[in-house]
Design an enzyme around this catalytic site. Structure first.
Site, PDB file in Angstrom:
ATOM      1  N   GLU A  32      23.989 -38.753 -27.499  1.00 15.13           N
ATOM      2  CA  GLU A  32      22.912 -39.769 -28.525  1.00 15.13           C
ATOM      3  C   GLU A  32      23.111 -40.027 -29.756  1.00 15.13           C
ATOM      4  OE1 GLU A  32      18.589 -39.577 -26.762  1.00 15.13           O
ATOM      5  OE2 GLU A  32      19.278 -38.421 -25.027  1.00 15.13           O
ATOM      6  N   ILE A  80      28.133 -40.666 -18.356  1.00 12.84           N
ATOM      7  CA  ILE A  80      26.534 -40.672 -18.057  1.00 12.84           C
ATOM      8  C   ILE A  80      25.754 -39.847 -17.639  1.00 12.84           C
ATOM      9  CG2 ILE A  80      25.783 -42.433 -16.903  1.00 12.84           C
ATOM     10  CD1 ILE A  80      27.195 -43.344 -19.739  1.00 12.84           C
ATOM     11  N   ARG A  82      17.904  -2.954 -30.171  1.00 13.55           N
ATOM     12  CA  ARG A  82      19.427  -2.449 -30.753  1.00 13.55           C
ATOM     13  C   ARG A  82      19.798  -1.084 -32.288  1.00 13.55           C
ATOM     14  NH1 ARG A  82      24.576  -1.198 -28.847  1.00 13.55           N
ATOM     15  NH2 ARG A  82      26.383  -1.264 -30.826  1.00 13.55           N
ATOM     16  N   GLY A 137      32.158 -45.659 -27.381  1.00  8.94           N
ATOM     17  CA  GLY A 137      31.193 -44.431 -28.125  1.00  8.94           C
ATOM     18  C   GLY A 137      30.417 -44.465 -28.595  1.00  8.94           C
ATOM     19  N   SER A 138      30.792 -44.428 -30.391  1.00  7.91           N
ATOM     20  CA  SER A 138      29.468 -44.324 -31.361  1.00  7.91           C
ATOM     21  C   SER A 138      29.706 -45.692 -32.183  1.00  7.91           C
ATOM     22  CB  SER A 138      30.629 -44.218 -32.719  1.00  7.91           C
ATOM     23  OG  SER A 138      30.050 -42.680 -32.710  1.00  7.91           O
ATOM     24  N   HIS A 190      23.343  -9.992 -32.102  1.00  6.17           N
ATOM     25  CA  HIS A 190      23.620 -10.427 -30.988  1.00  6.17           C
ATOM     26  C   HIS A 190      25.144  -8.901 -31.006  1.00  6.17           C
ATOM     27  CE1 HIS A 190      20.363 -11.854 -29.257  1.00  6.17           C
ATOM     28  NE2 HIS A 190      20.127 -11.135 -27.898  1.00  6.17           N
ATOM     29  N   GLY A 191      25.826  -8.921 -32.139  1.00  5.24           N
ATOM     30  CA  GLY A 191      27.058  -8.976 -32.159  1.00  5.24           C
ATOM     31  C   GLY A 191      28.361  -9.167 -30.246  1.00  5.24           C
TER      32      GLY A 191
HETATM   33  N1  COS Z   1      15.427 -50.864 -33.053  1.00  7.69           N
HETATM   34  C1  COS Z   1      15.808 -51.303 -33.417  1.00  7.69           C
HETATM   35  N2  COS Z   1      16.687 -52.730 -33.428  1.00  7.69           N
HETATM   36  C2  COS Z   1      18.304 -51.746 -33.939  1.00  7.69           C
HETATM   37  C3  COS Z   1      17.568 -50.680 -34.462  1.00  7.69           C
HETATM   38  C4  COS Z   1      17.064 -49.994 -32.945  1.00  7.69           C
HETATM   39  N3  COS Z   1      16.820 -48.187 -33.841  1.00  7.69           N
HETATM   40  N4  COS Z   1      19.120 -50.318 -34.598  1.00  7.69           N
HETATM   41  C5  COS Z   1      19.757 -51.659 -35.437  1.00  7.69           C
HETATM   42  N5  COS Z   1      19.108 -52.732 -34.725  1.00  7.69           N
HETATM   43  C6  COS Z   1      19.826 -53.728 -34.427  1.00  7.69           C
HETATM   44  C7  COS Z   1      19.782 -54.282 -35.544  1.00  7.69           C
HETATM   45  O1  COS Z   1      18.275 -54.890 -36.811  1.00  7.69           O
HETATM   46  C8  COS Z   1      20.475 -55.754 -35.413  1.00  7.69           C
HETATM   47  O2  COS Z   1      19.796 -56.876 -35.170  1.00  7.69           O
HETATM   48  P1  COS Z   1      20.152 -58.989 -35.899  1.00  7.69           P
HETATM   49  O3  COS Z   1      21.278 -58.419 -35.845  1.00  7.69           O
HETATM   50  O4  COS Z   1      18.904 -59.153 -35.623  1.00  7.69           O
HETATM   51  O5  COS Z   1      19.955 -57.463 -37.492  1.00  7.69           O
HETATM   52  C9  COS Z   1      21.384 -55.474 -34.024  1.00  7.69           C
HETATM   53  O6  COS Z   1      20.468 -54.068 -33.703  1.00  7.69           O
HETATM   54  C10 COS Z   1      22.617 -54.476 -34.752  1.00  7.69           C
HETATM   55  O7  COS Z   1      22.554 -53.636 -35.485  1.00  7.69           O
HETATM   56  P2  COS Z   1      23.597 -52.597 -36.538  1.00  7.69           P
HETATM   57  O8  COS Z   1      24.299 -54.109 -37.241  1.00  7.69           O
HETATM   58  O9  COS Z   1      23.293 -51.902 -37.348  1.00  7.69           O
HETATM   59  O10 COS Z   1      24.696 -52.561 -35.571  1.00  7.69           O
HETATM   60  P3  COS Z   1      26.078 -51.783 -35.739  1.00  7.69           P
HETATM   61  O11 COS Z   1      27.061 -52.296 -34.499  1.00  7.69           O
HETATM   62  O12 COS Z   1      26.580 -51.592 -37.506  1.00  7.69           O
HETATM   63  O13 COS Z   1      25.779 -50.354 -35.557  1.00  7.69           O
HETATM   64  C11 COS Z   1      25.184 -47.746 -34.845  1.00  7.69           C
HETATM   65  C12 COS Z   1      25.249 -49.446 -35.537  1.00  7.69           C
HETATM   66  C13 COS Z   1      26.509 -47.908 -35.718  1.00  7.69           C
HETATM   67  C14 COS Z   1      23.842 -47.407 -35.238  1.00  7.69           C
HETATM   68  C15 COS Z   1      24.907 -48.614 -33.156  1.00  7.69           C
HETATM   69  O14 COS Z   1      26.174 -48.941 -32.775  1.00  7.69           O
HETATM   70  C16 COS Z   1      24.813 -46.896 -33.073  1.00  7.69           C
HETATM   71  O15 COS Z   1      23.837 -45.906 -32.905  1.00  7.69           O
HETATM   72  N6  COS Z   1      25.686 -45.777 -32.414  1.00  7.69           N
HETATM   73  C17 COS Z   1      25.585 -45.132 -31.453  1.00  7.69           C
HETATM   74  C18 COS Z   1      25.668 -45.366 -30.131  1.00  7.69           C
HETATM   75  C19 COS Z   1      25.143 -43.741 -29.582  1.00  7.69           C
HETATM   76  O16 COS Z   1      23.728 -42.908 -30.007  1.00  7.69           O
HETATM   77  N7  COS Z   1      25.511 -43.344 -28.204  1.00  7.69           N
HETATM   78  C20 COS Z   1      24.971 -42.327 -27.869  1.00  7.69           C
HETATM   79  C21 COS Z   1      25.202 -42.380 -26.161  1.00  7.69           C
HETATM   80  S1  COS Z   1      24.108 -43.528 -25.370  1.00  7.69           S
HETATM   81  S2  COS Z   1      23.006 -41.471 -24.666  1.00  7.69           S
END
Ligand code: COS
Length: 383
Positions: A363, A157, A268, A131-132, A338-339
């Site tokens: 997101e 999804i 109200r 997820g995250s 709105h209570g």
């Molecule tokens: N645009 C372009 N590249 C990006 C970026 C962005 N906004 N954010 C990160 N990257 C790139 C980084 O630069 C890195 O590349 P390099 O290894 O070449 O330097 C690569 O992606 C990996 O980034 P990072 O090391 O930050 O990855 P992590 O595994 O630590 O994850 C988070 C980062 C936690 C921010 C990410 O997993 C995340 O956004 N998780 C939430 C997912 C989400 O929003 N889910 C919602 C469901 S979909 S609706």
């Protein structure tokens, strides 16, 4: 920053406002009750051009930018959060991933049917165990001759089951971490691909949220979007855009909750007069207005940055974080003003309150937004 709207943008906003007031608001309670945004509503949004606002004309779009798209999302969200989420799943993440990552040939092949709304798109990143920590995904894509064979499961999804075209993320190269993830287009009728039943949700009930199951799903190599191994970056870049327009959804819902609260407070009567004369109520209205004003400014400022081609990833995370927290504060106060009536399903505020909660989660949770913001600050060593 110039926040003046062009004539085209004003027309677009007015069209969206009329559609929201005349066609969405009257059915929004039923959309929630029936857990379904009717296909006729999606078709009407397509006829009005909402599916193509942000994309270039050469792919059938209108080139009205993120500012234009945010204006539409704001108006729709005043009436029906579920409908705004269906449009968001399609435009801001589903089709956007194809636009951002696709080659010219891939854009030409897939985008016109999506910008016209003939086909609906979805974006499939999340998995039961990822997820995250999106990079922990286990869905695989194995190369086999001229094809890739996908296996795995996606979860939560948006537009699952009703979309025709899915931007799906899968691991092509084991042991390469984030650099082993790629993006694929999977069409709904591909053998081995199916959606689970819609989830039952607290809010945004009219939008369909499902699992996706991939069992030996074969896609031609031409459906690998952009470059192999770049999928994680595609996901992150797409989510930057999605998070920004989610801010516009929060803004629209917050404005409506405030307007309904002003109306209620002036109508109200308690203790011999309208409750709006009480300072306790006035303070709540003032706090709500302060949140709405701040939301409006950061959404459109960031949309302009996006349209100007400036980097806006940190700002998009701030927009998502601030606007979703602000919306939750606003709807909470709206219920309070709105209570008892705010708690009853008969009044729209109850639905706004339930619909708002997800914005702090989807997101990217707000905890993840804080990580994105802080990492960027520390990387640049300054604001
Ligand atoms: N645009 C372009 N590249 C990006 C970026 C962005 N906004 N954010 C990160 N990257 C790139 C980084 O630069 C890195 O590349 P390099 O290894 O070449 O330097 C690569 O992606 C990996 O980034 P990072 O090391 O930050 O990855 P992590 O595994 O630590 O994850 C988070 C980062 C936690 C921010 C990410 O997993 C995340 O956004 N998780 C939430 C997912 C989400 O929003 N889910 C919602 C469901 S979909 S609706």
């Amino acid at each position: 920053m110039d926040f003046t709207l062009t004539d085209e943008q004003k027309m677009l906003r007015d069209t969206a406002r009329r559609f929201a007031e005349n066609e969405l608001a009257p059915i929004a309670a039923n959309v929630d009750l029936d857990s379904d945004v009717p296909a006729s509503v999606i078709r009407k949004m397509a006829e009005l051009g909402f599916m193509g606002i942000v994309f270039p004309e050469r792919y059938g779009g209108f080139e009205l930018g993120e500012v234009g798209y945010c204006l539409v999302q704001e108006e729709l969200s005043r009436a029906c959060a579920s409908t705004a989420v269906v449009l968001g799943g399609h435009v801001s993440i589903g089709a956007m991933a194809i636009y951002l990552a696709g080659t010219d040939e891939q854009r030409e092949r897939f985008l016109p049917a999506l910008t016209s709304g003939d086909r609906l798109a979805a974006f499939a990143l999340t998995e039961p165990g990822a997820g995250s920590d999106a990079a922990a995904m286990r869905t695989t894509a194995r190369e086999d001759g001229d094809e890739f064979v996908l296996n795995g499961q996606k979860t939560f999804i948006t537009n699952g089951g009703i979309a025709d075209v899915y931007s799906i993320f899968a691991r092509t190269d084991e042991g390469r971490g984030v650099r082993g993830i790629s993006t694929f287009i999977v069409e709904q009728d591909t053998p081995g691909f199916r959606a689970g039943p819609p989830e039952k949700k607290m809010g945004i009930r009219g939008s369909h949220t499902t699992d996706l199951f991939l069992e030996d799903v074969r896609v031609p190599k031409e459906n690998l979007l952009g470059t192999r191994g770049q999928g994680f970056k595609v996901a992150m870049r797409t989510l930057d855009v999605g998070r920004l327009s989610l801010g516009a959804q929060c803004l629209g819902a917050a404005k409506q909750a405030l307007d309904l609260s002003i109306r209620h407070a002036t109508q109200r009567e308690q203790f011999g007069g309208a409750i709006a004369r009480l300072q306790a109520v006035q303070f709540m209205l003032a706090e709500m207005a302060a949140d709405v004003y701040a939301m409006e400014n950061i959404v459109y400022r960031t949309a302009q940055m996006c349209d100007n081609g400036d980097p806006f990833g940190r700002e998009a995370a701030i927009v998502k974080l601030f606007c979703s927290e602000a919306l939750n504060r606003v709807v909470d106060r709206a219920v309070q003003i709105h209570g008892g009536m705010g708690y009853m399903a008969e009044y729209p505020i109850e639905r706004f309150y339930r619909d708002a909660r997800i914005t702090r989660i989807f997101e990217g949770t707000n905890e993840i937004q804080r990580i994105v913001i802080a990492r960027d600050l520390l990387k640049k060593k300054m604001y």
